[in-house]
Design a protein around this motif. Structure first.
Motif, mmCIF file in Angstrom:
data_model
loop_
_atom_site.group_PDB
_atom_site.id
_atom_site.type_symbol
_atom_site.label_atom_id
_atom_site.label_comp_id
_atom_site.label_asym_id
_atom_site.label_seq_id
_atom_site.Cartn_x
_atom_site.Cartn_y
_atom_site.Cartn_z
ATOM 1 N N LEU A 2 0.802 -1.218 0.000
ATOM 2 C CA LEU A 2 0.000 0.000 0.000
ATOM 3 C C LEU A 2 0.840 1.276 0.000
ATOM 4 O O LEU A 2 0.337 2.329 -0.402
ATOM 5 C CB LEU A 2 -0.931 0.014 1.215
ATOM 6 N N GLY A 4 2.831 4.286 -0.980
ATOM 7 C CA GLY A 4 2.935 4.988 -2.252
ATOM 8 C C GLY A 4 1.620 5.125 -3.000
ATOM 9 O O GLY A 4 1.533 5.898 -3.950
ATOM 10 N N LYS A 5 0.586 4.411 -2.566
ATOM 11 C CA LYS A 5 -0.714 4.521 -3.231
ATOM 12 C C LYS A 5 -1.470 5.736 -2.689
ATOM 13 O O LYS A 5 -1.286 6.139 -1.558
ATOM 14 C CB LYS A 5 -1.543 3.262 -3.005
ATOM 15 N N ILE A 6 -2.355 6.292 -3.524
ATOM 16 C CA ILE A 6 -3.181 7.399 -3.070
ATOM 17 C C ILE A 6 -4.439 6.836 -2.398
ATOM 18 O O ILE A 6 -4.764 5.656 -2.536
ATOM 19 C CB ILE A 6 -3.536 8.365 -4.212
ATOM 20 N N LYS A 7 -5.131 7.694 -1.650
ATOM 21 C CA LYS A 7 -6.267 7.251 -0.843
ATOM 22 C C LYS A 7 -7.351 6.560 -1.685
ATOM 23 O O LYS A 7 -7.889 5.541 -1.275
ATOM 24 C CB LYS A 7 -6.873 8.423 -0.081
ATOM 25 N N THR A 8 -7.657 7.094 -2.847
ATOM 26 C CA THR A 8 -8.698 6.469 -3.665
ATOM 27 C C THR A 8 -8.290 5.063 -4.114
ATOM 28 O O THR A 8 -9.135 4.181 -4.220
ATOM 29 C CB THR A 8 -9.057 7.339 -4.886
ATOM 30 N N GLU A 9 -7.018 4.838 -4.371
ATOM 31 C CA GLU A 9 -6.547 3.495 -4.730
ATOM 32 C C GLU A 9 -6.704 2.531 -3.559
ATOM 33 O O GLU A 9 -7.112 1.383 -3.748
ATOM 34 C CB GLU A 9 -5.075 3.528 -5.154
ATOM 35 N N VAL A 10 -6.387 2.992 -2.352
ATOM 36 C CA VAL A 10 -6.535 2.156 -1.163
ATOM 37 C C VAL A 10 -7.991 1.768 -0.969
ATOM 38 O O VAL A 10 -8.323 0.605 -0.723
ATOM 39 C CB VAL A 10 -5.993 2.877 0.092
ATOM 40 N N LEU A 13 -9.079 -0.847 -3.374
ATOM 41 C CA LEU A 13 -8.534 -2.166 -3.032
ATOM 42 C C LEU A 13 -9.199 -2.788 -1.808
ATOM 43 O O LEU A 13 -9.520 -3.976 -1.799
ATOM 44 C CB LEU A 13 -7.029 -2.067 -2.769
ATOM 45 N N ASN A 51 -1.971 12.895 0.743
ATOM 46 C CA ASN A 51 -2.860 11.946 0.084
ATOM 47 C C ASN A 51 -2.158 10.675 -0.409
ATOM 48 O O ASN A 51 -2.698 9.920 -1.201
ATOM 49 C CB ASN A 51 -3.622 12.622 -1.071
ATOM 50 N N VAL A 52 -0.937 10.415 0.048
ATOM 51 C CA VAL A 52 -0.176 9.232 -0.345
ATOM 52 C C VAL A 52 0.155 8.423 0.913
ATOM 53 O O VAL A 52 0.562 8.994 1.928
ATOM 54 C CB VAL A 52 1.129 9.630 -1.082
ATOM 55 N N VAL A 53 -0.013 7.098 0.846
ATOM 56 C CA VAL A 53 0.251 6.238 1.992
ATOM 57 C C VAL A 53 1.753 6.274 2.326
ATOM 58 O O VAL A 53 2.593 6.030 1.462
ATOM 59 C CB VAL A 53 -0.154 4.776 1.725
#
Length: 61
Positions: A2, A4-10, A13, A51-53
């Motif tokens: 997770l 490096g992923k942005i919140k919407t990607e998390v 998923l 906004n990035v993990v």
């Protein structure tokens, strides 16, 4: 996975069933660790910066 992923990607998923402590900190309940006396749920905390993990940690409540 997770980091490096942005919140919407998390959210895509892991789903929309999370608790939002702040805009930069959300948590997912994972359930219970098997055990006869275990009454605490496991939680996955996800910390964002811009906004990035940047951090992911698991703990019991």
């Amino acid at each position: 996975m997770l980091i490096g992923k942005i919140k919407t990607e998390v959210i895509l998923l892991l789903g929309e069933d999370f608790y939002e402590y702040t805009q930069d900190h959300i948590a997912y309940t994972l359930g219970f660790t098997p055990g006869i006396f275990n009454i605490d749920t496991d939680v996955l905390d996800i910390i964002f910066k811009n906004n990035v993990v940047v951090k992911v940690k698991q703990h019991q409540t």
